[in-house]
Design an enzyme around this catalytic site. Structure first.
Site, PDB file in Angstrom:
ATOM      1  N   ASN A 183      55.321  17.024  30.044  1.00 14.25           N
ATOM      2  CA  ASN A 183      55.216  16.204  31.254  1.00 14.25           C
ATOM      3  C   ASN A 183      53.766  15.844  31.594  1.00 14.25           C
ATOM      4  O   ASN A 183      52.937  16.720  31.812  1.00 14.25           O
ATOM      5  CB  ASN A 183      55.850  16.985  32.420  1.00 14.25           C
ATOM      6  CG  ASN A 183      56.387  16.077  33.507  1.00 14.25           C
ATOM      7  OD1 ASN A 183      56.268  14.856  33.427  1.00 14.25           O
ATOM      8  ND2 ASN A 183      56.977  16.673  34.531  1.00 14.25           N
ATOM      9  N   ARG A 215      67.735  27.907  43.822  1.00 14.94           N
ATOM     10  CA  ARG A 215      66.308  28.036  44.136  1.00 14.94           C
ATOM     11  C   ARG A 215      66.059  27.377  45.474  1.00 14.94           C
ATOM     12  O   ARG A 215      66.457  26.225  45.686  1.00 14.94           O
ATOM     13  CB  ARG A 215      65.466  27.349  43.047  1.00 14.94           C
ATOM     14  CG  ARG A 215      63.970  27.491  43.285  1.00 14.94           C
ATOM     15  CD  ARG A 215      63.153  26.823  42.190  1.00 14.94           C
ATOM     16  NE  ARG A 215      62.744  25.491  42.573  1.00 14.94           N
ATOM     17  CZ  ARG A 215      61.763  24.801  41.964  1.00 14.94           C
ATOM     18  NH1 ARG A 215      61.121  25.320  40.935  1.00 14.94           N
ATOM     19  NH2 ARG A 215      61.445  23.582  42.353  1.00 14.94           N
ATOM     20  N   TYR A 249      54.559  20.973  47.153  1.00 13.14           N
ATOM     21  CA  TYR A 249      55.435  21.223  46.014  1.00 13.14           C
ATOM     22  C   TYR A 249      56.881  21.484  46.434  1.00 13.14           C
ATOM     23  O   TYR A 249      57.130  22.192  47.393  1.00 13.14           O
ATOM     24  CB  TYR A 249      54.941  22.447  45.223  1.00 13.14           C
ATOM     25  CG  TYR A 249      55.890  22.840  44.134  1.00 13.14           C
ATOM     26  CD1 TYR A 249      55.942  22.094  42.968  1.00 13.14           C
ATOM     27  CD2 TYR A 249      56.781  23.896  44.299  1.00 13.14           C
ATOM     28  CE1 TYR A 249      56.840  22.410  41.969  1.00 13.14           C
ATOM     29  CE2 TYR A 249      57.691  24.226  43.299  1.00 13.14           C
ATOM     30  CZ  TYR A 249      57.711  23.472  42.144  1.00 13.14           C
ATOM     31  OH  TYR A 249      58.616  23.776  41.168  1.00 13.14           O
ATOM     32  N   ASP A 306      60.200  29.738  43.936  1.00 15.46           N
ATOM     33  CA  ASP A 306      59.108  29.469  42.991  1.00 15.46           C
ATOM     34  C   ASP A 306      57.790  29.345  43.760  1.00 15.46           C
ATOM     35  O   ASP A 306      57.630  28.434  44.571  1.00 15.46           O
ATOM     36  CB  ASP A 306      59.436  28.150  42.252  1.00 15.46           C
ATOM     37  CG  ASP A 306      58.535  27.913  41.055  1.00 15.46           C
ATOM     38  OD1 ASP A 306      57.455  28.529  40.987  1.00 15.46           O
ATOM     39  OD2 ASP A 306      58.921  27.096  40.191  1.00 15.46           O
ATOM     40  N   HIS A 322      54.919  28.782  42.328  1.00 12.25           N
ATOM     41  CA  HIS A 322      54.126  27.796  41.583  1.00 12.25           C
ATOM     42  C   HIS A 322      52.656  28.177  41.435  1.00 12.25           C
ATOM     43  O   HIS A 322      51.758  27.357  41.653  1.00 12.25           O
ATOM     44  CB  HIS A 322      54.302  26.399  42.179  1.00 12.25           C
ATOM     45  CG  HIS A 322      54.676  25.396  41.139  1.00 12.25           C
ATOM     46  ND1 HIS A 322      53.888  24.333  40.802  1.00 12.25           N
ATOM     47  CD2 HIS A 322      55.743  25.336  40.322  1.00 12.25           C
ATOM     48  CE1 HIS A 322      54.469  23.646  39.828  1.00 12.25           C
ATOM     49  NE2 HIS A 322      55.596  24.241  39.520  1.00 12.25           N
ATOM     50  N   GLU A 345      59.408  33.523  41.371  1.00 13.30           N
ATOM     51  CA  GLU A 345      58.861  32.945  40.139  1.00 13.30           C
ATOM     52  C   GLU A 345      57.403  32.527  40.311  1.00 13.30           C
ATOM     53  O   GLU A 345      57.021  32.028  41.375  1.00 13.30           O
ATOM     54  CB  GLU A 345      59.715  31.717  39.784  1.00 13.30           C
ATOM     55  CG  GLU A 345      59.199  30.953  38.579  1.00 13.30           C
ATOM     56  CD  GLU A 345      59.908  29.619  38.385  1.00 13.30           C
ATOM     57  OE1 GLU A 345      60.919  29.363  39.065  1.00 13.30           O
ATOM     58  OE2 GLU A 345      59.434  28.836  37.561  1.00 13.30           O
ATOM     59  N   GLU A 353      56.902  29.523  32.550  1.00 13.03           N
ATOM     60  CA  GLU A 353      57.258  28.156  32.148  1.00 13.03           C
ATOM     61  C   GLU A 353      56.096  27.434  31.468  1.00 13.03           C
ATOM     62  O   GLU A 353      56.325  26.484  30.732  1.00 13.03           O
ATOM     63  CB  GLU A 353      57.800  27.343  33.336  1.00 13.03           C
ATOM     64  CG  GLU A 353      56.782  27.052  34.423  1.00 13.03           C
ATOM     65  CD  GLU A 353      57.369  26.309  35.615  1.00 13.03           C
ATOM     66  OE1 GLU A 353      58.478  26.664  36.039  1.00 13.03           O
ATOM     67  OE2 GLU A 353      56.718  25.383  36.112  1.00 13.03           O
ATOM     68  N   ARG A 360      60.380  32.849  31.469  1.00 13.82           N
ATOM     69  CA  ARG A 360      60.871  31.499  31.729  1.00 13.82           C
ATOM     70  C   ARG A 360      60.453  30.469  30.684  1.00 13.82           C
ATOM     71  O   ARG A 360      60.496  29.259  30.946  1.00 13.82           O
ATOM     72  CB  ARG A 360      60.367  31.040  33.106  1.00 13.82           C
ATOM     73  CG  ARG A 360      60.692  32.014  34.212  1.00 13.82           C
ATOM     74  CD  ARG A 360      61.454  31.369  35.319  1.00 13.82           C
ATOM     75  NE  ARG A 360      62.474  30.490  34.825  1.00 13.82           N
ATOM     76  CZ  ARG A 360      62.596  29.204  35.148  1.00 13.82           C
ATOM     77  NH1 ARG A 360      61.757  28.631  35.964  1.00 13.82           N
ATOM     78  NH2 ARG A 360      63.579  28.475  34.650  1.00 13.82           N
ATOM     79  N   ASP A 385      62.358  17.227  33.219  1.00 10.44           N
ATOM     80  CA  ASP A 385      61.363  16.709  32.267  1.00 10.44           C
ATOM     81  C   ASP A 385      61.490  17.373  30.891  1.00 10.44           C
ATOM     82  O   ASP A 385      60.697  17.092  29.989  1.00 10.44           O
ATOM     83  CB  ASP A 385      59.935  16.844  32.809  1.00 10.44           C
ATOM     84  CG  ASP A 385      59.586  18.231  33.321  1.00 10.44           C
ATOM     85  OD1 ASP A 385      59.743  18.467  34.532  1.00 10.44           O
ATOM     86  OD2 ASP A 385      59.172  19.080  32.514  1.00 10.44           O
ATOM     87  N   GLU A 397      67.836  27.348  34.361  1.00 12.42           N
ATOM     88  CA  GLU A 397      67.623  26.328  35.401  1.00 12.42           C
ATOM     89  C   GLU A 397      68.325  25.036  34.966  1.00 12.42           C
ATOM     90  O   GLU A 397      68.220  24.633  33.807  1.00 12.42           O
ATOM     91  CB  GLU A 397      66.116  26.076  35.548  1.00 12.42           C
ATOM     92  CG  GLU A 397      65.736  25.143  36.676  1.00 12.42           C
ATOM     93  CD  GLU A 397      64.215  24.998  36.801  1.00 12.42           C
ATOM     94  OE1 GLU A 397      63.496  25.258  35.813  1.00 12.42           O
ATOM     95  OE2 GLU A 397      63.749  24.640  37.891  1.00 12.42           O
ATOM     96  N   TRP A 407      48.264  23.644  41.128  1.00  8.52           N
ATOM     97  CA  TRP A 407      49.514  22.945  41.474  1.00  8.52           C
ATOM     98  C   TRP A 407      50.680  23.756  41.001  1.00  8.52           C
ATOM     99  O   TRP A 407      50.679  24.346  39.960  1.00  8.52           O
ATOM    100  CB  TRP A 407      49.605  21.546  40.860  1.00  8.52           C
ATOM    101  CG  TRP A 407      50.908  20.936  41.294  1.00  8.52           C
ATOM    102  CD1 TRP A 407      51.232  20.491  42.556  1.00  8.52           C
ATOM    103  CD2 TRP A 407      52.086  20.755  40.500  1.00  8.52           C
ATOM    104  NE1 TRP A 407      52.539  20.064  42.591  1.00  8.52           N
ATOM    105  CE2 TRP A 407      53.097  20.218  41.344  1.00  8.52           C
ATOM    106  CE3 TRP A 407      52.406  21.011  39.166  1.00  8.52           C
ATOM    107  CZ2 TRP A 407      54.391  19.919  40.908  1.00  8.52           C
ATOM    108  CZ3 TRP A 407      53.694  20.720  38.716  1.00  8.52           C
ATOM    109  CH2 TRP A 407      54.682  20.174  39.581  1.00  8.52           C
TER     110      TRP A 407
HETATM  111  O1  EZ4 Z   1      56.689  22.470  37.649  1.00  9.85           O
HETATM  112  O2  EZ4 Z   1      58.993  20.787  35.574  1.00  9.85           O
HETATM  113  O3  EZ4 Z   1      60.705  25.850  37.700  1.00  9.85           O
HETATM  114  N1  EZ4 Z   1      60.439  24.681  37.644  1.00  9.85           N
HETATM  115  C1  EZ4 Z   1      59.266  24.125  37.952  1.00  9.85           C
HETATM  116  C2  EZ4 Z   1      59.079  22.628  37.704  1.00  9.85           C
HETATM  117  C3  EZ4 Z   1      57.817  22.347  36.875  1.00  9.85           C
HETATM  118  C4  EZ4 Z   1      57.817  20.956  36.279  1.00  9.85           C
HETATM  119  C5  EZ4 Z   1      56.634  20.756  35.326  1.00  9.85           C
HETATM  120  O4  EZ4 Z   1      56.817  19.633  34.538  1.00  9.85           O
HETATM  121  O5  EZ4 Z   1      58.393  24.821  38.409  1.00  9.85           O
HETATM  122  O6  EZ4 Z   1      58.991  21.968  38.922  1.00  9.85           O
HETATM  123 CO    CO Z   2      58.870  26.946  38.057  1.00 11.16          CO
END
Ligand code: EZ4
Ligand code: CO
Length: 404
Positions: free
Chosen positions: A37, A147, A159, A212, A214, A238, A264, A285, A318, A341, A404
């Protein structure tokens, strides 16, 4: 048996995807997902220029040797672009091999360890009320795991929110430069426990709730969040902290019994070796497509099994249906699967990738179709050309660049 041609298809059926098609002299082809992505063209060029020429003439059955050739042969090991490229080829070769043998891919990975695959979806809202409504809608639709993310008072662009009304959650935005979001950790840390108190009360104990972070917290902030959420029995928290420092998870682990998920953005075994060996997380993940393919993920799953860690693949929109199918076949075959997911896809994406897997009542189901059970509709490729799009970047409210 020989590989005769490799096509790299860059297209945008509702969002950008990079699809690899590996042809054999038997007239059968295999498909791989090379979508990274926001950096799609780096991977497509990488495959075309540096991997394709070495593949021509090789046997599609030699998945281990071909993987090792690309992994060791690059010299500059690891990295998301490199490993996504290698992963796409590996997935395509496993698809091709299973098609040539006329079996669904999971048969080559250990057979069936389960009949259906538990999924979680996203229940995201702008306010407490809106989030509860969304979570209840998902529960009604049959999801057993959800989630939960919500808007935070005082922060406008954050986010986990949908950018378009009615659309599926999609963080990538088409533009020449990335969109900027904003962040305030103290507002977030005050908000999330209140959110889960209300959501748990509204949905009851039966639904698994996930969240999440992030990658935005420090270890001590993550420890506080984990502790404060303990009464609401989350399925997992997460990506609380960026994963580069695996050792950071020692501190979090010592403070909370809330299960932890991470990975991830990982792309090799070395990104998670300490986490697995010290049993610092509960769910890994990694996506099969970003983790270098089926070949390494099978080994990573075996190491995780030894350390009580479950494989719970990243499954955003994505990752194309090809990448999702690769993960579904892997988690059908292994014993230590957690949850997958699944956000579903826009109509154009579904048309572009006809597929055999089906979502029903909270679970994904595979059938007996040979290979991955996913195809690409070549007639639509030119209709939906690539459009540059970026994931957002993030700044604190005073302008400081942040995660991010
Ligand atoms: O940030 O798919 O758990 N899922 C996520 C997603 C990822 C995006 C990155 O391309 O955290 O939102
Ligand atoms: Co995530």
């Amino acid at each position: 048996m020989k590989i005769t041609k490799v096509q790299v298809i860059v297209h945008c059926p509702a969002r950008n995807f990079v699809t690899v098609k590996v042809h054999s002299d038997q007239g059968v082809y295999g498909l791989g997902d090379a979508t990274l992505n926001g950096r799609e063209l780096a991977v497509s060029k990488y495959i075309e220029e540096y991997l394709t020429p070495s593949l021509i003439g090789k046997s599609p059955f030699d998945t281990e040797d071909i993987w090792q050739f690309f992994y060791k042969g690059v010299y500059w090991r690891r990295g998301a672009v490199n490993m996504t490229a290698i992963g796409a080829i590996d997935i395509a070769l496993w698809d091709l091999k299973a098609k040539l043998l006329n079996v669904p891919l999971y048969q080559l990975l250990g057979g069936k360890s389960r009949n259906k695959i538990l999924t979680y979806c996203h229940g995201h809202g702008t306010s407490f009320e809106d989030t509860i409504e969304k979570v209840l809608e998902k529960k009604e639709a049959g999801y057993e795991a959800i989630r939960v993310q919500s808007g935070i008072p005082g922060l406008d662009k954050i986010y986990g929110m949908n950018t378009k009304k009615g659309a599926k959650y999609e963080p990538a935005i088409a533009a020449e430069t990335p969109f900027e979001e904003e962040w305030d950790t103290s507002k977030y840390l005050n908000h999330v426990p209140r959110l889960f108190e209300k959501v748990r009360e509204a949905v009851g104990d039966e639904v698994h709730l996930l969240h999440d972070g992030h990658h935005r917290l420090t270890p001590i902030e993550a420890a506080r969040l984990g502790k404060e959420l303990e009464p609401f029995h989350l399925f997992w928290l997460e990506d609380l902290v960026a994963g580069e420092m695996q050792e950071s998870f020692r501190l979090i682990r010592n403070h909370t019994t809330t299960p932890l998920a991470l990975g991830e953005v990982f792309n090799t075994m070395f990104d998670c070796k300490t986490l697995l060996e010290e049993e610092l997380i509960d769910h890994l993940r990694m996506a099969v497509s970003h983790g270098g393919g089926i070949t390494p993920m099978k080994k990573i799953a075996a190491l995780a099994e030894l350390h009580h860690v479950k494989i719970s693949p990243h499954g955003p929109s994505d990752i194309s249906p090809i990448g999702i199918a690769a993960a579904l076949h892997l988690v059908t075959a292994i014993n230590n699967f957690g949850v997958h997911e699944y956000m579903g896809y826009e109509e154009q994406t579904l048309e572009a990738f006809p597929h055999a897997f089906k979502w029903e009542k909270g679970y994904l189901h595979l059938d007996e179709t040979p290979g991955l059970g996913v195809d690409i509709n070549m007639d639509l490729v030119d209709k939906y050309p690539y459009k540059k799009a970026f994931l957002p970047v993030n700044r604190l409210t005073d302008g400081t660049m942040f995660h991010w």
